[in-house]
Design a protein around this motif. Structure first.
Motif, PDB file in Angstrom:
ATOM      1  N   LEU A  79     -46.225  12.498  23.556  1.00 25.50           N
ATOM      2  CA  LEU A  79     -46.199  13.256  22.305  1.00 25.50           C
ATOM      3  C   LEU A  79     -45.577  14.634  22.488  1.00 25.50           C
ATOM      4  CD1 LEU A  79     -49.600  12.553  20.486  1.00 25.50           C
ATOM      5  CD2 LEU A  79     -47.297  11.919  19.743  1.00 25.50           C
ATOM      6  N   ASP A  80     -45.647  15.177  23.708  1.00 22.90           N
ATOM      7  CA  ASP A  80     -45.102  16.515  23.956  1.00 22.90           C
ATOM      8  C   ASP A  80     -43.600  16.566  23.655  1.00 22.90           C
ATOM      9  OD1 ASP A  80     -44.382  19.024  24.797  1.00 22.90           O
ATOM     10  OD2 ASP A  80     -45.490  18.946  26.683  1.00 22.90           O
ATOM     11  N   PRO A  81     -42.779  15.775  24.352  1.00 25.20           N
ATOM     12  CA  PRO A  81     -41.342  15.832  24.045  1.00 25.20           C
ATOM     13  C   PRO A  81     -41.011  15.329  22.648  1.00 25.20           C
ATOM     14  CG  PRO A  81     -41.814  14.049  25.586  1.00 25.20           C
ATOM     15  CD  PRO A  81     -43.063  14.858  25.474  1.00 25.20           C
ATOM     16  N   PHE A  82     -41.811  14.394  22.122  1.00 21.65           N
ATOM     17  CA  PHE A  82     -41.529  13.865  20.784  1.00 21.65           C
ATOM     18  C   PHE A  82     -41.737  14.932  19.719  1.00 21.65           C
ATOM     19  CE2 PHE A  82     -43.305  11.965  16.872  1.00 21.65           C
ATOM     20  CZ  PHE A  82     -42.164  11.307  16.419  1.00 21.65           C
ATOM     21  N   LEU A  83     -42.890  15.608  19.761  1.00 25.41           N
ATOM     22  CA  LEU A  83     -43.172  16.633  18.757  1.00 25.41           C
ATOM     23  C   LEU A  83     -42.180  17.788  18.844  1.00 25.41           C
ATOM     24  CD1 LEU A  83     -47.085  16.745  18.939  1.00 25.41           C
ATOM     25  CD2 LEU A  83     -45.680  15.857  17.062  1.00 25.41           C
ATOM     26  N   THR A  84     -41.807  18.141  20.074  1.00 25.04           N
ATOM     27  CA  THR A  84     -40.820  19.199  20.245  1.00 25.04           C
ATOM     28  C   THR A  84     -39.475  18.777  19.685  1.00 25.04           C
ATOM     29  OG1 THR A  84     -41.948  19.993  22.239  1.00 25.04           O
ATOM     30  CG2 THR A  84     -39.655  20.674  21.929  1.00 25.04           C
ATOM     31  N   ALA A  85     -39.090  17.517  19.920  1.00 26.43           N
ATOM     32  CA  ALA A  85     -37.793  17.011  19.459  1.00 26.43           C
ATOM     33  C   ALA A  85     -37.691  16.988  17.940  1.00 26.43           C
ATOM     34  CB  ALA A  85     -37.541  15.618  20.023  1.00 26.43           C
ATOM     35  N   ILE A  86     -38.834  16.782  17.257  1.00 23.83           N
ATOM     36  CA  ILE A  86     -38.783  16.733  15.789  1.00 23.83           C
ATOM     37  C   ILE A  86     -39.128  18.093  15.174  1.00 23.83           C
ATOM     38  CG2 ILE A  86     -39.219  14.258  15.683  1.00 23.83           C
ATOM     39  CD1 ILE A  86     -42.110  14.915  14.816  1.00 23.83           C
ATOM     40  N   GLY A  87     -38.956  19.148  15.969  1.00 21.56           N
ATOM     41  CA  GLY A  87     -39.017  20.493  15.419  1.00 21.56           C
ATOM     42  C   GLY A  87     -40.396  21.077  15.198  1.00 21.56           C
ATOM     43  N   GLN A  88     -41.434  20.499  15.826  1.00 19.43           N
ATOM     44  CA  GLN A  88     -42.774  21.028  15.641  1.00 19.43           C
ATOM     45  C   GLN A  88     -43.068  22.097  16.701  1.00 19.43           C
ATOM     46  OE1 GLN A  88     -44.045  19.882  12.630  1.00 19.43           O
ATOM     47  NE2 GLN A  88     -41.978  19.073  12.814  1.00 19.43           N
ATOM     48  N   LEU A  89     -43.964  23.024  16.387  1.00 11.58           N
ATOM     49  CA  LEU A  89     -44.172  24.214  17.201  1.00 11.58           C
ATOM     50  C   LEU A  89     -45.543  24.195  17.878  1.00 11.58           C
ATOM     51  CD1 LEU A  89     -42.844  26.777  14.565  1.00 11.58           C
ATOM     52  CD2 LEU A  89     -41.540  25.607  16.353  1.00 11.58           C
ATOM     53  N   LYS A  90     -45.541  24.273  19.178  1.00 15.62           N
ATOM     54  CA  LYS A  90     -46.781  24.282  19.959  1.00 15.62           C
ATOM     55  C   LYS A  90     -47.404  25.675  19.933  1.00 15.62           C
ATOM     56  CE  LYS A  90     -46.453  22.455  24.026  1.00 15.62           C
ATOM     57  NZ  LYS A  90     -46.204  22.262  25.490  1.00 15.62           N
ATOM     58  N   VAL A  91     -48.717  25.746  19.670  1.00 15.65           N
ATOM     59  CA  VAL A  91     -49.392  27.039  19.655  1.00 15.65           C
ATOM     60  C   VAL A  91     -50.701  26.954  20.426  1.00 15.65           C
ATOM     61  CG1 VAL A  91     -50.519  26.525  17.426  1.00 15.65           C
ATOM     62  CG2 VAL A  91     -50.292  28.896  18.197  1.00 15.65           C
TER      63      VAL A  91
END
Length: 217
Positions: A79-91
């Motif tokens: 999920l880490d690379p997937f969420l990053t790839a679809i423009g979501q922001l980790k906080v």
């Protein structure tokens, strides 16, 4: 450095397309007021949060690609690379995550849409307890806030997958009128942000009441 927002916007658009297929394929979203989201320019979607599907649901039904601030705990395994790839922001919610703050402000500076769960964590979804982050982003960027109420996602568990709403059940997503959080002075003092948070909470609470009346939920 300047190319990052463009790539992120493209990724968020891909995420929206994935969300459209999943949300409409698994449930029956009823979307009201989507036309109220500004067609261009920066905007902040302030979403109530009572179930894990609330974010993906809004991503799938919003008229524009959305970059959500998502707790770092969700970025695990693939999920880490997937969420990053679809423009979501980790906080990181345990600290003042300057990196996440900068990335979120960059989204707004580029004219994008930022999605925030202003309650900070999943709960009753009633906007009863807001963190100051939403006020900061709104006042700092000058972007209008669009209240969003997701209703029906946590009413009852599904039979096949207990952690999800029943498959093909109706989930209502109600977008409200955009509003400005600041007082027009541009001040970002603690007192100004506290006052903005109070204004935001009143607006979001009123929208939720109206959404419940409108949908009968």
């Amino acid at each position: 450095m300047t190319a990052a927002p463009v790539a992120s916007e493209r990724g968020a658009d891909i995420g929206r397309r994935i969300g459209v297929g999943l949300m409409y394929g698994l449930w029956k979203p009823r979307v009201l007021g989507a036309w109220k989201v500004p067609a261009s320019g920066p905007a902040i979607l302030a979403v109530n949060h009572s179930h894990n599907i609330d974010g993906p649901m809004v991503m799938g039904v919003a008229p524009r690609p959305t970059h959500f601030l998502i707790k770092k705990e969700a970025f695990v395994g693939p999920l880490d690379p997937f969420l990053t790839a679809i423009g979501q922001l980790k906080v990181d919610r345990s600290v003042a995550d300057r990196g996440a703050i900068t990335r979120a402000l960059d989204v707004l500076a580029a004219g994008g849409v930022l999605g925030i769960f202003p309650e900070g964590t999943r709960g009753e979804g009633d906007f009863a307890s807001l963190r100051a982050g939403l006020a900061y982003f709104a006042v700092r960027s000058g972007a209008p806030i669009v209240p969003v109420a997701v209703l029906g996602s946590s009413e009852k568990p599904g039979r096949l997958i207990k952690g999800l709403p029943p498959l093909r059940s109706r989930v209502d997503v109600v977008f409200g009128d955009p509003f400005e959080a600041g007082d027009g002075t541009g001040r970002r003092t603690r007192a100004a942000l506290d006052a903005a948070t109070e204004r935001i909470q009143k607006q979001l609470g009123t929208h939720l009441e109206n959404a419940r009346r409108l949908t009968g939920r």
